[in-house]
Design a protein around this motif. Structure first.
Motif, short mmCIF file in Angstrom:
data_model
loop_
_atom_site.label_atom_id
_atom_site.label_comp_id
_atom_site.label_asym_id
_atom_site.label_seq_id
_atom_site.Cartn_x
_atom_site.Cartn_y
_atom_site.Cartn_z
N VAL A 62 5.36 -22.98 -7.59
CA VAL A 62 5.34 -21.33 -7.67
C VAL A 62 6.76 -20.84 -7.77
O VAL A 62 6.74 -19.98 -8.60
CB VAL A 62 4.88 -20.92 -6.14
CG1 VAL A 62 4.64 -19.42 -6.35
CG2 VAL A 62 3.21 -21.59 -6.08
N TYR A 73 0.77 -15.99 -12.06
CA TYR A 73 0.60 -17.29 -11.58
C TYR A 73 -0.77 -17.63 -10.94
O TYR A 73 -1.02 -16.90 -9.88
CB TYR A 73 1.48 -17.56 -10.62
CG TYR A 73 1.46 -19.11 -10.13
CD1 TYR A 73 2.40 -20.12 -10.96
CD2 TYR A 73 1.08 -19.38 -9.02
CE1 TYR A 73 2.34 -21.53 -10.54
CE2 TYR A 73 0.86 -20.90 -8.62
CZ TYR A 73 1.82 -21.61 -9.40
OH TYR A 73 1.47 -23.08 -8.78
N ILE A 97 0.02 -12.82 -8.59
CA ILE A 97 0.04 -14.16 -8.00
C ILE A 97 -1.04 -14.25 -7.15
O ILE A 97 -1.51 -13.65 -6.41
CB ILE A 97 1.32 -14.48 -7.06
CG1 ILE A 97 2.70 -14.18 -7.88
CG2 ILE A 97 1.40 -15.78 -6.50
CD1 ILE A 97 3.81 -14.38 -7.20
#
Length: 192
Positions: A62, A73, A97
């Motif tokens: 990450v 992501y 994310i």
């Protein structure tokens, strides 16, 4: 316009030629991985946001995606709805994310951000004792190998500590670390 690539080199070439509104890439593309493709896009000043997908979501992966400049992501097992929402959010100028990953990232960011107050001495409070010790040696001009010998640890361990010092103090390089060490009074001219 859309394109499809089987490896990172092809993905980067397509991004350069097509300038898509969004590039969706896997973290572990062959030939050139997702973070490397992302870095090349950023360094090439291409206005192409990147959404990286992964089958794993380790903290290191990450952070590599974020450091490379990825705009999003997600895990590869994200639902179609999650993927569509991510694409829309990025298209609207946002970033994405996956929530479980974000919770871990925020914890790491909170640990790395110095407390309020931006004086040089205050910034050092974010460091562990060992990181502070490494910073003193760096400020004295020691190499990683020399620091490793003095501390009785491996050179890789010293590199890790130096990296943590630079990240926590938001410094670009060792030179900035030396300046901060002197500005904060951690080390003074002529001390050895």
């Amino acid at each position: 316009m859309a394109g499809e690539a089987s490896n990172g080199t092809e993905a980067l070439d397509l991004a350069r030629r097509l300038l898509p509104d969004l590039l969706i890439a896997d973290m572990s593309l062959p030939r050139l991985d997702g973070p490397a493709v992302t870095r090349a896009i950023i360094e090439g000043h291409l206005a192409v946001p990147v959404l990286l997908l992964t089958a794993h979501d380790s903290d290191d992966e990450v952070m590599a995606a974020i450091a490379a400049g990825a705009t999003g992501y997600l895990r590869t097992d994200a639902t179609p709805e999650e993927l569509i929402a991510a694409v829309r959010a990025i298209a609207a100028g946002g970033a994405v994310i996956a929530p479980p990953v974000l919770a871990r990232v925020l914890t790491r960011v909170a640990e790395a951000v110095p407390p309020p107050g931006n004086s040089a001495a205050t910034r050092l409070s974010a460091l562990t004792g060992r990181e502070r010790e490494v910073l003193v040696h760096v400020a004295r001009g020691c190499t990683n190998a020399e620091i490793a010998d003095m501390l009785g640890v491996g050179e890789t361990t010293v590199k890790t500590h130096v990296g943590h010092v630079l990240t926590k103090l938001r410094l670009r390089d060792r030179t900035q670390a030396v300046i901060l060490a002197y500005e904060s009074g951690l080390i003074t001219p002529g001390s050895s």
